[in-house]
Design an enzyme around this catalytic site. Structure first.
Site, PDB file in Angstrom:
ATOM      1  N   HIS A 226       0.879  -1.306   0.016  1.00  0.00           N
ATOM      2  CA  HIS A 226      -0.071   0.031  -0.006  1.00  0.00           C
ATOM      3  C   HIS A 226       0.917   1.460   0.132  1.00  0.00           C
ATOM      4  CE1 HIS A 226      -3.322   2.509   1.689  1.00  0.00           C
ATOM      5  NE2 HIS A 226      -3.963   2.131   0.716  1.00  0.00           N
ATOM      6  N   LYS A 228       3.407   4.576  -1.093  1.00  0.00           N
ATOM      7  CA  LYS A 228       3.272   5.270  -2.294  1.00  0.00           C
ATOM      8  C   LYS A 228       4.875   6.070  -2.174  1.00  0.00           C
ATOM      9  CE  LYS A 228      -1.272   4.979  -1.748  1.00  0.00           C
ATOM     10  NZ  LYS A 228      -1.808   4.143  -0.651  1.00  0.00           N
ATOM     11  N   ASP A 233      16.539  10.831  -8.798  1.00  0.00           N
ATOM     12  CA  ASP A 233      18.048  10.915  -8.613  1.00  0.00           C
ATOM     13  C   ASP A 233      18.432  10.843  -7.049  1.00  0.00           C
ATOM     14  OD1 ASP A 233      18.399  11.313 -11.259  1.00  0.00           O
ATOM     15  OD2 ASP A 233      18.093  13.439 -11.276  1.00  0.00           O
ATOM     16  N   HIS A 407      -9.415  11.079   1.236  1.00  0.00           N
ATOM     17  CA  HIS A 407      -8.482   9.831   1.303  1.00  0.00           C
ATOM     18  C   HIS A 407      -7.316  10.119   2.085  1.00  0.00           C
ATOM     19  CE1 HIS A 407      -6.128   6.681  -0.656  1.00  0.00           C
ATOM     20  NE2 HIS A 407      -7.130   6.055  -0.328  1.00  0.00           N
ATOM     21  N   LYS A 409      -4.241  10.708   5.020  1.00  0.00           N
ATOM     22  CA  LYS A 409      -4.011  10.178   6.095  1.00  0.00           C
ATOM     23  C   LYS A 409      -3.273  10.876   6.879  1.00  0.00           C
ATOM     24  CE  LYS A 409      -4.462   6.690   2.438  1.00  0.00           C
ATOM     25  NZ  LYS A 409      -5.508   6.256   2.517  1.00  0.00           N
ATOM     26  N   ASP A 414      -0.791  18.978  18.768  1.00  0.00           N
ATOM     27  CA  ASP A 414      -0.438  20.231  19.657  1.00  0.00           C
ATOM     28  C   ASP A 414       0.338  21.241  18.614  1.00  0.00           C
ATOM     29  OD1 ASP A 414      -1.509  19.229  21.587  1.00  0.00           O
ATOM     30  OD2 ASP A 414       0.196  18.559  22.843  1.00  0.00           O
TER      31      ASP A 414
END
Length: 489
Positions: A226, A228, A233, A407, A409, A414
């Site tokens: 899952h 990404k 370089d 979508h 996450k 604080d």
């Protein structure tokens, strides 16, 4: 004495039930898993005799041991020596006088201990919440690549944006740039291996995660890649929640506008992204000649400060008994003194996270949680609604995002620490999938994320306990019923 037809039928039914129960017990207990998941699967296999085993084949089987070992056997590459020195420095460091620095130190040491997560201090971090802007910048960076492009996504679709990416990668490979693409075969379902033929002909490489070429034999829904990750370089990196597909640019009417959060990183943090990609790539290759053996060229020296953001890249996967990102979330929640703001499409916490949020709420911490107002997976969404209702009753502020599909996450605590990545606040991200998050220690970044949260509130509906209580009985039943299966969702 001859048996009647009805007696024979009853014997057959009882025989099926007994065989099913024995098979259920054997199936569930032959693999080590936590108690909640064990009972959930026993419930499924018992109540749904035949279909339950089909569901288990899709959702319950664990990753084969040889694949686990291929992940576990990957080394820490270029950062191991520097990491040991950094660990020693933090252990020898005098106790900080400022509370914020003590909070940072404990969190940093946690990730150093459980994930060998190297702390890099001088990163430039840019936040992207819109797919159009993200891919425009990413494609600009890819176009300027000189040496290497490493890409790892759960989903790369054969659609407009997917083809634009593929064409660009083919061009860069033809120019002599090393191009490697790692994708999840389930997340990219429907995309044939031949999709990358032209890239391979130009000298690039594209492989499914853990070398599974056919979904016909890999119909396991769990243990998916899952993550990404993009590195260019060894100097520019991307990590976050966006996949590659038209729906992530808001082009599918079903979802409408796609609201996600992704990071562009320049600085030492790219080393950690590069390391994670190389380890995943090597674990996915069966032959030594296909692996990346000489690491050093992928870690170019950093000669100037790129920015002021300190961060750690933390990865999580079923090959480890430690749920590392979940422990990070718990650390942030438990450290909060003033507020915790969370965005997640799937809110299915285990008991430890749920209790930590409850403690924070009843300790006077401002807990705000934003979830979508529409499902992409209905069963999962009903469970999300259940936990949202429970936390609203405890005193959390629950927002339903209404401008498309949320979508993102993210977690901000604080105004001091934040997390952005691929991991949702659910069992699947904690225990079953391969995930990656950036944990950041910089009030400039947290200020930006908090302002984004405030802006998103304008597109939200606040769900009070009274509003949850007023929902139809049938809807609340579906929420409660879905929650029973939360350990396996």
């Amino acid at each position: 004495m001859l048996l009647t037809t009805w007696q024979i039928i009853k014997l057959i039914i009882w025989g099926i039930i007994i065989i099913n129960e024995i098979a259920a017990l054997y199936t569930v207990f032959r693999e080590k898993r936590d108690i909640a998941a064990t009972w959930a699967w026993l419930l499924v296999l018992t109540l749904i005799p035949v279909l339950g085993f089909i569901l288990y084949a899709f959702l319950g089987r664990k990753l084969p041991q040889d694949k686990m070992e291929r992940i576990q056997s990957q080394t820490e590459l270029e950062l191991s020596a520097a990491l040991e020195e950094q660990k020693k420095q933090f252990l020898d460091m005098p106790r900080p006088k400022k509370q914020t620095m003590r909070m940072y130190r404990r969190t940093i040491m946690l990730f150093q201990s459980i994930d060998n997560a190297f702390l890099t201090r001088h990163n430039q971090v840019d936040i992207y919440t819109d797919g159009q802007r993200l891919f425009q910048k990413m494609f600009d960076d890819l176009s300027n690549a000189q040496k290497s492009i490493h890409i790892e996504f759960y989903t790369i679709y054969n659609d407009r944006i997917g083809n634009q990416l593929r064409t660009l990668l083919e061009q860069k490979a033809a120019e002599g740039v090393e191009v490697r693409v790692l994708y999840d075969s389930w997340g990219s379902m429907g995309v044939k291996r031949s999709f990358y033929d032209a890239l391979r002909q130009n000298g690039g490489l594209a492989e499914p995660f853990l070398m599974t070429h056919s979904n016909l034999f890999d119909f396991r829904l769990n243990y998916r890649d899952h993550r990404k990750i993009v590195t260019i370089d060894g100097k520019i990196g991307y990590v976050g929640g966006f996949n590659v597909g038209d729906q992530y640019l808001g082009r599918l009417p079903k979802f409408g506008y796609w609201r996600d959060t992704h990071l562009r990183v320049i600085g030492g943090g790219v080393y950690s992204l590069q390391q994670r990609f190389i380890r995943d790539w090597n674990a996915s290759q069966r032959h030594v000649q296909d692996k990346i053996i000489h690491y050093r060229p992928y870690f170019p020296p950093i000669t100037v400060k790129q920015g002021n953001t300190a961060l750690q890249i933390v990865s999580n996967g079923p090959e480890s008994p430690l749920e590392k990102i979940k422990l990070g979330y718990l650390r942030l929640i438990n450290a909060a003194q003033d507020h915790i703001w969370i965005q997640t499409p799937y809110l299915i916490p285990d008991d430890s996270v749920l209790d930590a949020l409850r403690i924070a709420i009843h300790s006077g911490v401002d807990v705000r949680i934003m979830i979508p107002c529409k499902p992409d997976h209905p069963f999962v969404y009903r469970a999300t609604q259940y936990y949202a209702r429970q936390l609203a009753n405890e005193g959390a502020t629950i927002y339903f995002y209404q401008n498309g599909f949320l979508h993102a996450k993210t977690m901000v605590v604080d105004g001091k620490m934040a997390s952005v990545g691929s991991a949702n606040l659910d069992f699947r991200s904690f225990k079953l999938n391969f995930e990656i998050n950036a944990f950041m220690y910089d009030h400039h970044i947290t200020d930006q994320l908090e302002q984004i949260f405030v802006n998103d509130i304008r597109n939200c509906k606040v769900m009070t306990p009274e509003m949850f209580a007023a929902q139809p009985v049938w809807l609340r039943f579906k929420q409660t019923f879905s929650r029973l299966f939360s350990p396996i969702l």
